[in-house]
Motif scaffolding. Sequence first.
Motif, PDB file in Angstrom:
ATOM      1  N   THR A  22       0.820  -1.216   0.000  1.00  0.00           N
ATOM      2  CA  THR A  22       0.000   0.000   0.000  1.00  0.00           C
ATOM      3  C   THR A  22       0.849   1.259   0.000  1.00  0.00           C
ATOM      4  OG1 THR A  22      -1.647  -1.244   1.243  1.00  0.00           O
ATOM      5  CG2 THR A  22      -1.948   1.117   1.123  1.00  0.00           C
ATOM      6  N   ARG A  23       1.950   1.259   0.741  1.00  0.00           N
ATOM      7  CA  ARG A  23       2.794   2.453   0.805  1.00  0.00           C
ATOM      8  C   ARG A  23       3.359   2.802  -0.569  1.00  0.00           C
ATOM      9  NH1 ARG A  23       8.047   0.938   0.688  1.00  0.00           N
ATOM     10  NH2 ARG A  23       8.471  -1.203   1.236  1.00  0.00           N
ATOM     11  N   LEU A  24       3.647   1.767  -1.383  1.00  0.00           N
ATOM     12  CA  LEU A  24       4.161   2.013  -2.728  1.00  0.00           C
ATOM     13  C   LEU A  24       3.030   2.337  -3.706  1.00  0.00           C
ATOM     14  CD1 LEU A  24       7.026  -0.613  -2.947  1.00  0.00           C
ATOM     15  CD2 LEU A  24       7.208   1.856  -2.637  1.00  0.00           C
ATOM     16  N   VAL A  25       1.846   1.818  -3.446  1.00  0.00           N
ATOM     17  CA  VAL A  25       0.690   2.189  -4.273  1.00  0.00           C
ATOM     18  C   VAL A  25       0.498   3.694  -4.184  1.00  0.00           C
ATOM     19  CG1 VAL A  25      -1.819   2.022  -4.525  1.00  0.00           C
ATOM     20  CG2 VAL A  25      -0.466  -0.049  -4.127  1.00  0.00           C
ATOM     21  N   ARG A  26       0.576   4.233  -2.969  1.00  0.00           N
ATOM     22  CA  ARG A  26       0.428   5.684  -2.787  1.00  0.00           C
ATOM     23  C   ARG A  26       1.516   6.442  -3.535  1.00  0.00           C
ATOM     24  NH1 ARG A  26      -1.164   4.204   2.626  1.00  0.00           N
ATOM     25  NH2 ARG A  26       1.003   4.334   3.279  1.00  0.00           N
ATOM     26  N   THR A  27       2.685   5.855  -3.637  1.00  0.00           N
ATOM     27  CA  THR A  27       3.797   6.503  -4.327  1.00  0.00           C
ATOM     28  C   THR A  27       3.580   6.545  -5.832  1.00  0.00           C
ATOM     29  OG1 THR A  27       5.353   5.801  -2.613  1.00  0.00           O
ATOM     30  CG2 THR A  27       6.296   6.407  -4.725  1.00  0.00           C
ATOM     31  N   VAL A  28       3.138   5.445  -6.412  1.00  0.00           N
ATOM     32  CA  VAL A  28       3.023   5.379  -7.871  1.00  0.00           C
ATOM     33  C   VAL A  28       1.662   5.808  -8.403  1.00  0.00           C
ATOM     34  CG1 VAL A  28       4.772   3.583  -8.062  1.00  0.00           C
ATOM     35  CG2 VAL A  28       2.375   2.933  -7.940  1.00  0.00           C
ATOM     36  N   LEU A  29       0.650   5.829  -7.559  1.00  0.00           N
ATOM     37  CA  LEU A  29      -0.704   6.142  -8.012  1.00  0.00           C
ATOM     38  C   LEU A  29      -0.817   7.463  -8.769  1.00  0.00           C
ATOM     39  CD1 LEU A  29      -3.471   4.855  -8.072  1.00  0.00           C
ATOM     40  CD2 LEU A  29      -3.980   5.987  -5.915  1.00  0.00           C
ATOM     41  N   PRO A  30      -0.224   8.552  -8.277  1.00  0.00           N
ATOM     42  CA  PRO A  30      -0.346   9.808  -9.027  1.00  0.00           C
ATOM     43  C   PRO A  30       0.295   9.733 -10.417  1.00  0.00           C
ATOM     44  CG  PRO A  30       0.478  10.226  -6.821  1.00  0.00           C
ATOM     45  CD  PRO A  30       0.498   8.743  -7.036  1.00  0.00           C
ATOM     46  N   TRP A  31       1.256   8.847 -10.601  1.00  0.00           N
ATOM     47  CA  TRP A  31       1.982   8.729 -11.855  1.00  0.00           C
ATOM     48  C   TRP A  31       1.197   7.938 -12.898  1.00  0.00           C
ATOM     49  CZ3 TRP A  31       5.748  10.949 -14.320  1.00  0.00           C
ATOM     50  CH2 TRP A  31       6.379  10.298 -15.359  1.00  0.00           C
ATOM     51  N   LEU A  32       0.334   7.031 -12.447  1.00  0.00           N
ATOM     52  CA  LEU A  32      -0.396   6.177 -13.377  1.00  0.00           C
ATOM     53  C   LEU A  32      -1.284   7.018 -14.282  1.00  0.00           C
ATOM     54  CD1 LEU A  32      -1.372   3.217 -11.073  1.00  0.00           C
ATOM     55  CD2 LEU A  32       0.553   3.400 -12.636  1.00  0.00           C
ATOM     56  N   GLY A  33      -1.169   6.775 -15.537  1.00  0.00           N
ATOM     57  CA  GLY A  33      -1.948   7.509 -16.512  1.00  0.00           C
ATOM     58  C   GLY A  33      -1.317   8.826 -16.928  1.00  0.00           C
ATOM     59  N   HIS A  34      -0.243   9.238 -16.264  1.00  0.00           N
ATOM     60  CA  HIS A  34       0.449  10.478 -16.602  1.00  0.00           C
ATOM     61  C   HIS A  34       1.911  10.133 -16.851  1.00  0.00           C
ATOM     62  CE1 HIS A  34      -3.060  12.567 -15.120  1.00  0.00           C
ATOM     63  NE2 HIS A  34      -2.967  11.889 -14.015  1.00  0.00           N
ATOM     64  N   GLN A  35       2.367  10.307 -18.050  1.00  0.00           N
ATOM     65  CA  GLN A  35       3.746   9.970 -18.363  1.00  0.00           C
ATOM     66  C   GLN A  35       4.682  11.174 -18.281  1.00  0.00           C
ATOM     67  OE1 GLN A  35       4.721   6.766 -18.595  1.00  0.00           O
ATOM     68  NE2 GLN A  35       2.601   6.443 -18.048  1.00  0.00           N
ATOM     69  N   GLU A  36       4.235  12.197 -17.616  1.00  0.00           N
ATOM     70  CA  GLU A  36       5.104  13.349 -17.406  1.00  0.00           C
ATOM     71  C   GLU A  36       4.863  13.867 -15.997  1.00  0.00           C
ATOM     72  OE1 GLU A  36       2.610  16.969 -19.254  1.00  0.00           O
ATOM     73  OE2 GLU A  36       3.247  15.451 -20.701  1.00  0.00           O
ATOM     74  N   CYS A  37       5.827  14.537 -15.460  1.00  0.00           N
ATOM     75  CA  CYS A  37       5.684  15.086 -14.109  1.00  0.00           C
ATOM     76  C   CYS A  37       4.836  16.357 -14.183  1.00  0.00           C
ATOM     77  CB  CYS A  37       7.057  15.417 -13.505  1.00  0.00           C
ATOM     78  SG  CYS A  37       7.955  13.951 -12.996  1.00  0.00           S
ATOM     79  N   ASN A  38       3.601  16.222 -13.749  1.00  0.00           N
ATOM     80  CA  ASN A  38       2.752  17.397 -13.746  1.00  0.00           C
ATOM     81  C   ASN A  38       2.206  17.698 -12.354  1.00  0.00           C
ATOM     82  OD1 ASN A  38       0.974  15.318 -13.549  1.00  0.00           O
ATOM     83  ND2 ASN A  38      -0.110  15.742 -15.445  1.00  0.00           N
ATOM     84  N   SER A  39       2.721  16.962 -11.387  1.00  0.00           N
ATOM     85  CA  SER A  39       2.364  17.266 -10.004  1.00  0.00           C
ATOM     86  C   SER A  39       3.553  16.927  -9.115  1.00  0.00           C
ATOM     87  CB  SER A  39       1.134  16.472  -9.559  1.00  0.00           C
ATOM     88  OG  SER A  39       1.474  15.127  -9.339  1.00  0.00           O
ATOM     89  N   HIS A  40       3.657  17.615  -8.011  1.00  0.00           N
ATOM     90  CA  HIS A  40       4.770  17.377  -7.086  1.00  0.00           C
ATOM     91  C   HIS A  40       4.763  15.933  -6.591  1.00  0.00           C
ATOM     92  CE1 HIS A  40       7.860  18.092  -4.169  1.00  0.00           C
ATOM     93  NE2 HIS A  40       7.063  17.681  -3.198  1.00  0.00           N
ATOM     94  N   ALA A  41       3.580  15.406  -6.292  1.00  0.00           N
ATOM     95  CA  ALA A  41       3.481  14.041  -5.767  1.00  0.00           C
ATOM     96  C   ALA A  41       4.014  13.029  -6.776  1.00  0.00           C
ATOM     97  CB  ALA A  41       2.038  13.724  -5.405  1.00  0.00           C
ATOM     98  N   ALA A  42       3.756  13.257  -8.059  1.00  0.00           N
ATOM     99  CA  ALA A  42       4.191  12.312  -9.081  1.00  0.00           C
ATOM    100  C   ALA A  42       5.687  12.404  -9.335  1.00  0.00           C
ATOM    101  CB  ALA A  42       3.427  12.562 -10.374  1.00  0.00           C
ATOM    102  N   CYS A  43       6.313  13.485  -8.952  1.00  0.00           N
ATOM    103  CA  CYS A  43       7.718  13.709  -9.289  1.00  0.00           C
ATOM    104  C   CYS A  43       8.670  13.526  -8.106  1.00  0.00           C
ATOM    105  CB  CYS A  43       7.900  15.122  -9.842  1.00  0.00           C
ATOM    106  SG  CYS A  43       6.982  15.385 -11.347  1.00  0.00           S
TER     107      CYS A  43
END
Length: 94
Positions: A11-32
């Motif tokens: 779960t801790r890693l799900v929270r890490t990668v979730l913002p990135w899923l579906g976005h292949q570029e860094c468009n949020s601080h959480a995803a980057c």
Amino acid sequence: MRELIESGLPTRLVRTVLPWLGHQECNSHAACEALDEEETAALRQHIENIDRRIEVLSRNRSAIGEYLRLMSADTRDPDCRTSQALDPDTSVNL
């Protein structure tokens, strides 16, 4: 999200990668946010585990497909031991 958890990702890693899923570029601080070494190693290990599972599932799928092909009504050999072993009235000791 559920599929990530079902795949075995903690779960801790799900929270890490979730913002990135579906976005292949860094468009949020959480995803980057940069991953630490432990997270990176865990994600790499998870990818290896998924690859192994895909390999096993692919082999099983092929084997089942081949079994269905062999056991189809038009090609099945009536003397085939497999068809006798599948008789529901026959018990099998494992």
